[in-house]
Design an enzyme around this catalytic site. Structure first.
Site, short mmCIF file in Angstrom:
data_model
loop_
_atom_site.label_atom_id
_atom_site.label_comp_id
_atom_site.label_asym_id
_atom_site.label_seq_id
_atom_site.Cartn_x
_atom_site.Cartn_y
_atom_site.Cartn_z
N SER A 199 0.85 -1.19 0.00
CA SER A 199 0.00 0.00 0.00
C SER A 199 0.89 1.24 0.00
CB SER A 199 -0.95 -0.03 1.20
OG SER A 199 -1.93 0.98 1.11
N ASP A 417 -8.50 -5.39 -6.25
CA ASP A 417 -8.13 -4.15 -5.56
C ASP A 417 -8.71 -2.96 -6.32
OD1 ASP A 417 -6.89 -2.04 -4.25
OD2 ASP A 417 -4.93 -3.00 -4.18
N HIS A 451 -7.93 -4.70 -1.65
CA HIS A 451 -6.66 -4.10 -1.25
C HIS A 451 -6.08 -4.77 -0.02
CE1 HIS A 451 -3.61 -1.02 -1.15
NE2 HIS A 451 -3.91 -0.70 0.10
#
Length: 470
Positions: A199, A417, A451
């Site tokens: 991330s 995601d 995600h």
């Protein structure tokens, strides 16, 4: 006789209750505010009520050497970086992995003797795990701008004696990484075995390899990007907007008063929507309604309410409630803004106050033709052929990533995601190869976790990391 206007005649016969409607979900916010206010009145100082980790559970590196900043002519005079470690540092200090966090994570990535509670990457760090502490010495920091031991907006400004609040300077991802390398200098670590991040941590990992290609052996970028896209910027802007609209935010100066807890709760709800995927929620919640109260009669008919009815609503409500007092609002604003500003295309890099950007030249191999690109097509994704006619922004990104041309890189993306889409992972891979990097390993994962896959899929994410680091 009084006649209703024609446009209102359809209301004839409708009865309205004279009692004031009740909204338990709104009342819960008021109850929380009252509880927080009460805790302030009984405390001896204006310490913000978000849940800081115990200071004894991490180590703090204090730098008195000013830190240059990408967006400011004046450096940050001094700063602290909180960090934790796992494993044993080798005598030659050549087995170090720098682990970068996401937006709101602390340095507590895994349990330690000082803090035995599970960390945010507990199943990935330890003996025999993907970051194998039998082999590697793992360092994780709370980023500059954070609120878990590192210097950020909630820290006391040494010049004024009060929290920086929004007098804190705007940060870049590169500033965060520079601060981390100051820590490495302090520890005597000349070169990392690997820089690993997911991330926002993936942004930091790329930035580390870019800033110090001679000091980073390998780069791991999981569910990240080399430039924030408009869709992710929009999502984070919405989070900041609802937070800053909370009257308690007070332009960032709330440290001697109530924090913007309602705005933080709403911001977290928006963020949570981007962290998971629709297919997962279909399977997990469907259109199930929340259970009726325990005292409801079996024959009682459910009447829809304006407060949460669906399980997915109660899930978001719970996620926001759990987070709203655990993190500093200004840290969320500053760090999310740094994510928005992240852009490793050559023009964007040269606009920053980064001496490293001056080395980027028009003649870099990043401007290579499609035939050059064809020579660097190693891929573990058959569904991702390299572009034959790369768009201009991809060439600009390749030019920006030129310093990473000789650094082995693992790029991993997740098809479900929606925050950092699979297209962004492919873009990083293509740009690295266009820059001349023929040691790029690329994986795309399926699944429905979106995600957050990097937190949950130990088998596939962990397996890819283990294989790449070996």
């Amino acid at each position: 006789m009084l006649r209703l206007p024609r446009r209102l005649s359809h209301l004839r016969g409708i009865r309205y209750s004279s009692s004031t409607p009740r909204f338990p979900c709104v009342e819960a916010h008021a109850t929380r505010q009252s509880r927080i206010a009460s805790s302030f009145s009984s405390s001896s100082g204006p310490e913000p009520p978000y849940a800081r980790p115990n200071p004894t559970s991490y180590t703090v590196f204090h730098s008195q050497t000013p830190l240059p900043l990408a967006y400011h002519s004046s450096p940050l005079p001094t700063f602290d970086i909180a960090y934790e470690t796992w494993g044993t540092l080798s005598p030659s200090k050549d087995n170090v992995i720098l682990l970068h966090t996401g937006l709101s994570a602390s340095s507590h990535a895994a349990s330690t003797s000082a803090n035995p509670t599970e960390g945010w990457w507990e199943k990935f760090i330890g003996p025999g795990k993907p970051l194998d502490t039998n082999t590697f010495f793992v360092i994780c920091t709370n980023v500059l701008g954070g609120c878990y031991g590192s210097t950020g907006p909630s820290s006391v400004d040494p010049e004024t004696g009060v929290p920086y609040a929004t007098h804190f300077p705007i940060l870049s991802i590169f500033d965060m990484v520079r601060a981390q390398f100051r820590l490495l200098d302090h520890l005597g670590v000349e070169k990392l075995y690997a820089s690993v991040g997911s991330s926002m941590g993936a942004m930091q990992s790329l930035a580390a390899g870019w800033l110090h290609p001679e000091r980073v052996g390998k780069v791991v970028s999981i569910s990240g990007t080399a430039r924030s896209t408009p869709s992710s910027v929009a999502m984070r802007y919405a989070q900041r907007s609802v937070l800053m609209a909370d009257p308690n935010w007070n332009n960032g100066f709330y440290y001697d008063a109530l924090p913007p807890h309602t705005g933080m709760k709403l911001a977290r709800q928006i963020a949570t929507i981007t962290y998971r995927s629709g297919p997962e929620w279909d399977a997990r919640f469907g259109r199930q309604l929340r259970p009726l109260p325990d005292d409801a009669s079996p024959a009682e008919t459910r009447v829809p309410a304006l407060c949460p009815d669906f399980l997915i609503e109660t899930y978001l409500d719970h996620q926001g409630e759990q987070f709203c007092l655990k993190y500093d609002a200004n840290s969320l604003i500053y760090i999310s803004k740094a994510m928005d500003l992240f852009d490793m295309t050559r023009p964007a890099l040269q606009a920053l106050r980064l001496p490293e950007a001056a080395a980027l030249s028009e003649s870099e191999s990043a401007s290579s033709s499609s035939s050059d690109l064809a020579r660097h097509t190693t891929s573990h994704s058959k569904s991702h052929p390299p572009p034959t006619n790369p768009p201009p922004h991809l060439s600009a990104l390749a030019q920006g990533l030129a310093p990473l041309a000789r650094t082995p890189a693992l790029v991993l993306g997740v098809q479900s995601d929606i925050l950092f889409t699979i297209e962004q992972q492919r873009e990083v891979v293509d740009a690295l190869r266009m820059a001349g990097n023929d040691r790029v390993v690329y994986y795309e994962l399926g699944g429905v976790w979106g995600h957050d896959t990097f937190l949950l899929d130990v088998l596939n994410v962990g397996g890819a990391i283990r294989g790449f680091l070996s």
